[in-house]
Enzyme design. Sequence first.
Site, PDB file in Angstrom:
ATOM      1  N   TYR A  43       0.837  -1.215   0.000  1.00 31.40           N
ATOM      2  CA  TYR A  43       0.000   0.000   0.000  1.00 31.40           C
ATOM      3  C   TYR A  43       0.869   1.262   0.000  1.00 31.40           C
ATOM      4  O   TYR A  43       0.635   2.191  -0.778  1.00 31.40           O
ATOM      5  CB  TYR A  43      -0.892  -0.049   1.246  1.00 31.40           C
ATOM      6  CG  TYR A  43      -1.882   1.091   1.383  1.00 31.40           C
ATOM      7  CD1 TYR A  43      -3.074   1.083   0.675  1.00 31.40           C
ATOM      8  CD2 TYR A  43      -1.635   2.151   2.251  1.00 31.40           C
ATOM      9  CE1 TYR A  43      -3.999   2.109   0.827  1.00 31.40           C
ATOM     10  CE2 TYR A  43      -2.547   3.175   2.406  1.00 31.40           C
ATOM     11  CZ  TYR A  43      -3.731   3.160   1.695  1.00 31.40           C
ATOM     12  OH  TYR A  43      -4.636   4.182   1.842  1.00 31.40           O
ATOM     13  N   LYS A  68       1.137   4.192  -2.882  1.00 32.17           N
ATOM     14  CA  LYS A  68       0.820   5.592  -2.591  1.00 32.17           C
ATOM     15  C   LYS A  68       2.029   6.503  -2.866  1.00 32.17           C
ATOM     16  O   LYS A  68       1.869   7.659  -3.253  1.00 32.17           O
ATOM     17  CB  LYS A  68       0.339   5.732  -1.143  1.00 32.17           C
ATOM     18  CG  LYS A  68      -0.977   5.006  -0.856  1.00 32.17           C
ATOM     19  CD  LYS A  68      -2.098   5.518  -1.738  1.00 32.17           C
ATOM     20  CE  LYS A  68      -3.451   4.931  -1.394  1.00 32.17           C
ATOM     21  NZ  LYS A  68      -4.532   5.427  -2.244  1.00 32.17           N
TER      22      LYS A  68
HETATM   23  P1  NAI Z   1     -13.353   2.904   1.201  1.00 27.19           P
HETATM   24  O1  NAI Z   1     -12.966   1.465   1.193  1.00 27.19           O
HETATM   25  O2  NAI Z   1     -14.385   3.378   2.171  1.00 27.19           O
HETATM   26  O3  NAI Z   1     -13.812   3.358  -0.269  1.00 27.19           O
HETATM   27  C1  NAI Z   1     -13.069   3.024  -1.397  1.00 27.19           C
HETATM   28  C2  NAI Z   1     -14.017   2.941  -2.591  1.00 27.19           C
HETATM   29  O4  NAI Z   1     -13.266   2.535  -3.743  1.00 27.19           O
HETATM   30  C3  NAI Z   1     -15.122   1.887  -2.378  1.00 27.19           C
HETATM   31  O5  NAI Z   1     -16.373   2.414  -2.773  1.00 27.19           O
HETATM   32  C4  NAI Z   1     -14.666   0.741  -3.270  1.00 27.19           C
HETATM   33  O6  NAI Z   1     -15.734  -0.079  -3.764  1.00 27.19           O
HETATM   34  C5  NAI Z   1     -13.975   1.491  -4.402  1.00 27.19           C
HETATM   35  N1  NAI Z   1     -13.058   0.642  -5.148  1.00 27.19           N
HETATM   36  C6  NAI Z   1     -12.194  -0.283  -4.657  1.00 27.19           C
HETATM   37  N2  NAI Z   1     -11.552  -0.889  -5.661  1.00 27.19           N
HETATM   38  C7  NAI Z   1     -12.006  -0.322  -6.811  1.00 27.19           C
HETATM   39  C8  NAI Z   1     -11.727  -0.532  -8.186  1.00 27.19           C
HETATM   40  N3  NAI Z   1     -10.838  -1.454  -8.573  1.00 27.19           N
HETATM   41  N4  NAI Z   1     -12.384   0.215  -9.099  1.00 27.19           N
HETATM   42  C9  NAI Z   1     -13.282   1.134  -8.720  1.00 27.19           C
HETATM   43  N5  NAI Z   1     -13.598   1.367  -7.429  1.00 27.19           N
HETATM   44  C10 NAI Z   1     -12.966   0.646  -6.489  1.00 27.19           C
HETATM   45  O7  NAI Z   1     -11.992   3.693   1.396  1.00 27.19           O
HETATM   46  P2  NAI Z   1     -11.722   5.240   1.755  1.00 27.19           P
HETATM   47  O8  NAI Z   1     -11.205   5.290   3.140  1.00 27.19           O
HETATM   48  O9  NAI Z   1     -12.872   6.075   1.372  1.00 27.19           O
HETATM   49  O10 NAI Z   1     -10.466   5.515   0.795  1.00 27.19           O
HETATM   50  C11 NAI Z   1     -10.532   6.323  -0.371  1.00 27.19           C
HETATM   51  C12 NAI Z   1      -9.103   6.612  -0.818  1.00 27.19           C
HETATM   52  O11 NAI Z   1      -8.419   7.324   0.206  1.00 27.19           O
HETATM   53  C13 NAI Z   1      -8.282   5.345  -1.084  1.00 27.19           C
HETATM   54  O12 NAI Z   1      -7.442   5.550  -2.192  1.00 27.19           O
HETATM   55  C14 NAI Z   1      -7.464   5.209   0.176  1.00 27.19           C
HETATM   56  O13 NAI Z   1      -6.272   4.493  -0.050  1.00 27.19           O
HETATM   57  C15 NAI Z   1      -7.211   6.662   0.524  1.00 27.19           C
HETATM   58  N6  NAI Z   1      -6.859   6.867   1.922  1.00 27.19           N
HETATM   59  C16 NAI Z   1      -7.708   6.548   2.939  1.00 27.19           C
HETATM   60  C17 NAI Z   1      -7.333   6.757   4.258  1.00 27.19           C
HETATM   61  C18 NAI Z   1      -8.217   6.445   5.401  1.00 27.19           C
HETATM   62  O14 NAI Z   1      -7.764   6.593   6.544  1.00 27.19           O
HETATM   63  N7  NAI Z   1      -9.482   6.054   5.203  1.00 27.19           N
HETATM   64  C19 NAI Z   1      -6.013   7.296   4.583  1.00 27.19           C
HETATM   65  C20 NAI Z   1      -5.210   7.612   3.443  1.00 27.19           C
HETATM   66  C21 NAI Z   1      -5.619   7.405   2.163  1.00 27.19           C
END
Ligand code: NAI
Length: 248
Positions: A156, A160
């Site tokens: 991961y 990133k």
């Molecule tokens: P989440 O798991 O709640 O939402 C991620 C969304 O992306 C989901 O709706 C999922 O179905 C969709 N998704 C996953 N694989 C996919 C694919 N191959 N094609 C299309 N859609 C896909 O995660 P969250 O927390 O909202 O994360 C959003 C972004 O922020 C991610 O890139 C994550 O790595 C990043 N992030 C999140 C942090 C956190 O603390 N929640 C911290 C740092 C970065």
Amino acid sequence: MQLLKDKKVLITGAARGIGKAVALGMAGQGADIAFTDLKIDDQAKETIKQIEAFGVRAIAYASDAASFEQAHQVVSQAVHELGRIDVLVNNAGITRDTLLLRMSEQQWDMVIQVNLKSAFNFIHALTPLMVKQKGGSIINMSSVVGLSGNTGQANYSASKAGLIALTKSVAKELGPRGIRANAIAPGFIISDMTDQLSEAVRKAWTDTIPLRRGGTPQEVANVCIFLASELSSFVSGQVIPVCGGMYT
Ligand code: NAI
């Protein structure tokens, strides 16, 4: 004043979590929203309804952001339906956390494909159009661990960090064409992704945050709105941590 009045935005992985907050935040600023997710299920349909409640357009595509072909299809359909795309938010992301010694090739490949290759796919599909439009803003959702590395997250963190280098390269290569690219590095944000962690792990994280709490998806969305809007017209190639002071 609406900061994104009549702008057209494409966001990956926005049925829920941070992507959804970005979609709603930008819709509230007057933007039409196209978004993708793996499935357009009841959650995604609810997101569509909530976007439309702002009086803007909402279009959703079931698509795997890791697929080069599907990304190109989504971009051409979104451009057909909205006429142009001014802002791309590469948000789709997953975790497959485990210690390096136990990490399978599949866990490595999957995270790199979904988190990093997806951004290349959409940038590849959309930038020819942004060049013709003579402008655009690209926002890549990185992470503080892309800056610092993290135990149990080699895959991961590498994905990133790759997004950060991709962002800076796009900013340098396409800046002369009026295209800006920036990355956001969220810290610990409360979402489905972090809800999977145990109470002990979540407490250990918040103890390292000077503001002593996790962030909200809306707090990440606010920085996205800034980077999408003319307020950031001279900001490109940067990484903005949204982490309550954790990465300092
Ligand atoms: P989440 O798991 O709640 O939402 C991620 C969304 O992306 C989901 O709706 C999922 O179905 C969709 N998704 C996953 N694989 C996919 C694919 N191959 N094609 C299309 N859609 C896909 O995660 P969250 O927390 O909202 O994360 C959003 C972004 O922020 C991610 O890139 C994550 O790595 C990043 N992030 C999140 C942090 C956190 O603390 N929640 C911290 C740092 C970065």
